[in-house]
Motif scaffolding. Structure first.
Motif, PDB file in Angstrom:
ATOM      1  N   SER A 229      54.751 -43.720  61.107  1.00  0.00           N
ATOM      2  CA  SER A 229      54.495 -42.908  62.281  1.00  0.00           C
ATOM      3  C   SER A 229      52.994 -42.643  62.362  1.00  0.00           C
ATOM      4  O   SER A 229      52.282 -42.746  61.359  1.00  0.00           O
ATOM      5  CB  SER A 229      55.246 -41.577  62.178  1.00  0.00           C
ATOM      6  N   ILE A 237      49.624 -40.161  54.653  1.00  0.00           N
ATOM      7  CA  ILE A 237      50.819 -39.816  53.866  1.00  0.00           C
ATOM      8  C   ILE A 237      51.918 -40.812  54.220  1.00  0.00           C
ATOM      9  O   ILE A 237      52.213 -41.005  55.398  1.00  0.00           O
ATOM     10  CB  ILE A 237      51.334 -38.400  54.227  1.00  0.00           C
ATOM     11  N   GLU A 242      61.958 -40.234  52.697  1.00  0.00           N
ATOM     12  CA  GLU A 242      62.007 -38.786  52.893  1.00  0.00           C
ATOM     13  C   GLU A 242      62.287 -38.437  54.365  1.00  0.00           C
ATOM     14  O   GLU A 242      62.986 -37.470  54.667  1.00  0.00           O
ATOM     15  CB  GLU A 242      60.657 -38.191  52.433  1.00  0.00           C
ATOM     16  N   VAL A 243      61.718 -39.253  55.281  1.00  0.00           N
ATOM     17  CA  VAL A 243      61.899 -38.995  56.708  1.00  0.00           C
ATOM     18  C   VAL A 243      63.378 -39.092  57.087  1.00  0.00           C
ATOM     19  O   VAL A 243      63.891 -38.287  57.861  1.00  0.00           O
ATOM     20  CB  VAL A 243      61.089 -40.000  57.556  1.00  0.00           C
ATOM     21  N   ARG A 247      69.859 -34.497  55.648  1.00  0.00           N
ATOM     22  CA  ARG A 247      69.559 -33.092  55.382  1.00  0.00           C
ATOM     23  C   ARG A 247      70.842 -32.312  55.604  1.00  0.00           C
ATOM     24  O   ARG A 247      71.243 -32.093  56.746  1.00  0.00           O
ATOM     25  CB  ARG A 247      68.432 -32.622  56.306  1.00  0.00           C
TER      26      ARG A 247
ATOM     27  N   ASP B  33      61.348 -28.926  55.840  1.00  0.00           N
ATOM     28  CA  ASP B  33      60.708 -29.528  54.659  1.00  0.00           C
ATOM     29  C   ASP B  33      59.839 -30.724  55.043  1.00  0.00           C
ATOM     30  O   ASP B  33      58.800 -30.968  54.446  1.00  0.00           O
ATOM     31  CB  ASP B  33      61.780 -29.965  53.663  1.00  0.00           C
ATOM     32  N   LEU B  34      60.275 -31.460  56.055  1.00  0.00           N
ATOM     33  CA  LEU B  34      59.566 -32.674  56.477  1.00  0.00           C
ATOM     34  C   LEU B  34      58.250 -32.329  57.175  1.00  0.00           C
ATOM     35  O   LEU B  34      57.197 -32.897  56.877  1.00  0.00           O
ATOM     36  CB  LEU B  34      60.482 -33.458  57.421  1.00  0.00           C
ATOM     37  N   HIS B  37      54.718 -30.808  55.514  1.00  0.00           N
ATOM     38  CA  HIS B  37      53.611 -31.662  55.066  1.00  0.00           C
ATOM     39  C   HIS B  37      52.446 -31.637  56.046  1.00  0.00           C
ATOM     40  O   HIS B  37      51.313 -31.898  55.683  1.00  0.00           O
ATOM     41  CB  HIS B  37      54.057 -33.124  54.945  1.00  0.00           C
ATOM     42  N   LEU B  45      58.293 -37.961  63.854  1.00  0.00           N
ATOM     43  CA  LEU B  45      59.104 -37.782  62.640  1.00  0.00           C
ATOM     44  C   LEU B  45      60.368 -36.979  62.951  1.00  0.00           C
ATOM     45  O   LEU B  45      61.431 -37.231  62.374  1.00  0.00           O
ATOM     46  CB  LEU B  45      58.296 -37.078  61.547  1.00  0.00           C
TER      47      LEU B  45
END
Lengths: 253, 338
Positions: A229, A237, A242-243, A247, B33-34, B37, B45
């Motif tokens: 992205s 980063i 993780e993206v 969740r 949490d995302l 950052h 995102l």
């Protein structure tokens, strides 16, 4: 398998919906550029069903083009396809856009791109900002082998890749920027191939069980972005998986 | 009517099931949490994470309600305002389910969802004045009935919640900032630091918070590198007090503009409506104006899908249906939606 419903919104323009019946009858409906994919998808599918005289219940499988391509378009296609597979309780299949271009260039049904039984294909898509998504495969009657896996390249890098391909080579390109590059290559010994609907190619690939159109799990299917992205690029980063990780939901409180 | 609702306009993936008896499930998968950052929500995102999470959250919400898809009678989803790519995820999912199951579909204006969160547990006292206050929105809305709204005042720059988030970032508190400021402010002294309230002039209905954000930045710069915990608490208190003063001032101005007799209920909506000091201030305002005030259930203040399903249910019961060609929108006034 009954009707195959294939969705392609992977590129900025030229997306389509294809319905492919068991007897080979096919309805191919192209996206109207005045409307976004998210607005038009169901009107396109309804039109396709009407042309075949079919009903929703006859859809037996969903196929989606998973990328690379326009990030937003890919997400709309993948979200729609996985939701349809879930709500209709039908299997979901996903195909790469560059692989489908390569199939259009003569490798469909395993037929090689040259009469003497072998050849290679360079597949190109617009990637924005002067870049291309590119991949190349060599084909023979027996096998497909990757010369270059799908990746994001500058137009100069594409030209370098093209120079590595042997005789009996074809180029298939979708998108304004790569079209002019394909024209140049056509002057340099590449046979150009025109492609109209990635959805139709994918529907046919699904019908014959092509390994490039595998079945996938709806809840975990992701687009092939081939790129970070903008936020990750700017901040340096790479969040990786993780993206996309699940969740776990909690009750609102 | 059993309604499945989906909300994905920002950084929460939420799905809820509601019926005539109320909320049967209300699940939220948070991306905080995302985005932490980056110190704020990154649209691309958010869209990517929604795509991964919607179906699992949807399945879990159905299971918690004890429903299968066969029980769902209609589907509602946020159509905007919000981050357009994020909105498109929930909207595409909802339309797909509606199409595949031949169910009625309605798009919901996110702000209407926040307002009707007040209606979930007990019917609202109408007509009402509602202050919608969150990280993305700050506006006073006159509500005659569900579906009939008039926006009276709105922010000309930052939203109130956004101001709290940005100030918290400047103060090094983290993200999201609203609850962190509230916690820190609890230990601060009232009046120890003075911060400005924007557009203070009499009769002005719009809000402005950008000056407040700048004042916090200048105050922090003046404090230098070594800021004591007590100073930070005083600053947080001053910030919260200034935000609430502005919110109450503009709500009172909106009541004045409407005139006596056109409002019976006073309501809060949106994530900042969880703030206890704001609730207290509204309690006092309502008492002074002789209005009915019931604070919204905290679970339905921050972004959630129960409020979307509930607002969708209102529209469906009123006979409204949307075409599956309904588009997502990033901005559109509530007044022009219903």
């Amino acid at each position: 398998m009954k009707l195959i419903l294939a969705l392609d919104s992977s590129q900025r323009l030229g997306g389509s919906v294809t319905l492919l019946a068991e007897d080979g009858r096919r309805a191919e409906v192209f996206h109207d550029r005045d409307q976004g994919y998210a607005e038009s998808f169901f009107a396109l599918v309804d039109e396709g069903l009407e042309r075949l005289g079919s009903r929703i219940e006859e859809v037996g499988a969903i196929v989606v083009i998973r990328g690379p391509g326009s990030f937003t378009g890919l997400r709309i296609g993948v979200m729609t396809a996985k939701s349809l597979a879930f709500a209709l309780d039908r299997p979901l299949y996903a195909a790469g856009s560059l692989q489908m271009l390569a199939l259009a260039a003569g490798a469909e049904d395993g037929s090689p791109p040259s009469p003497d039984g072998a050849g290679s294909v360079l597949a190109l898509l617009d990637a924005g900002r002067g870049a291309a998504y590119a991949a190349a495969w060599s084909f023979s009657a027996a096998a497909r082998e990757a010369i270059a896996e799908p990746q994001r390249l500058s137009l100069d890098e594409v030209a370098a890749l093209a120079s590595r391909l042997g005789p009996a080579r074809r180029v298939v390109a979708l998108g304004e920027n790569v079209a002019s590059l394909a024209e140049e290559l056509a002057g340099g010994g590449f046979e150009p191939v025109v492609v109209s609907s990635l959805a139709s190619i994918a529907a046919a690939a699904c019908r014959r069980g092509d390994p490039w159109c595998p079945s996938v799990e709806p809840s975990t299917l992701l687009p092939v972005y081939l790129g970070l992205s903008q936020a990750e690029r700017i901040h340096g980063i790479d969040l990786g998986d993780e993206v996309h990780r699940l969740r776990p939901p909690r009750p609102g409180k | 009517m059993r309604v499945l609702g989906i909300e994905s306009s920002c950084d929460e993936t939420a799905v809820a099931c509601v019926d005539d008896g109320g909320v049967r499930s209300n699940l939220i998968s948070s991306q905080v949490d995302l985005h932490r950052h980056f110190g704020g929500v990154v649209p691309e995102l958010a869209s990517r994470a929604h795509l991964s999470n919607i179906l699992p959250v949807l399945s879990a919400a159905l299971e918690e309600a004890g429903w299968t898809l066969d029980e769902v009678e209609a589907v509602a989803a946020t159509a905007g305002p919000g981050l357009i790519g994020a909105v498109l995820m929930g909207l595409s999912c909802a339309k797909s389910v509606a199409w595949a199951r031949r169910l009625p579909f309605v798009g919901v204006h996110h702000i209407e969802g926040h307002i009707l969160a007040n209606d979930i547990e007990r019917p609202m006292t109408l007509p009402a004045l509602v202050l919608v206050v969150s990280g993305g929105h700050t506006q006073t809305v006159w509500m005659e009935a569900p579906g009939r709204y008039r926006v009276l005042g709105k922010t000309r720059d930052d939203a109130a919640g956004e101001t709290l988030d940005k100030a918290a970032k400047l103060m090094g508190l983290g993200y999201p900032g609203g609850p962190l400021i509230e916690k820190l402010a609890a230990g601060g002294r009232a009046g120890a630091i003075s911060l400005p309230v924007g557009l203070r002039r009499r009769g002005e209905l719009d809000f402005s918070f950008s000056g407040l954000k700048t004042a916090v930045r200048l105050r922090l710069e003046a404090m230098g590198d070594e800021v004591s915990e007590a100073d930070r608490a005083d600053l947080a208190r001053a910030l919260q007090d200034a935000v609430i003063e502005s919110l109450v001032l503009k709500t009172a101005a909106a009541l004045d503009a409407l005139g006596a007799g056109r409002v019976r209920g006073l309501y809060l909506a949106g994530g900042v409506a969880r703030n206890a000091a704001l609730r207290d201030a509204f309690e006092s305002l309502a008492a002074a104006r002789r209005l009915v005030f019931t604070p919204p259930p905290p679970a339905y203040c921050t972004d959630n899908a129960a409020m979307i399903a509930w607002a969708g249910r209102h529209r469906l019961l009123a006979g409204q249906r949307d075409s599956l060609q309904l588009g997502a929108f990033a901005r559109r006034p509530l007044s022009s939606w219903s």
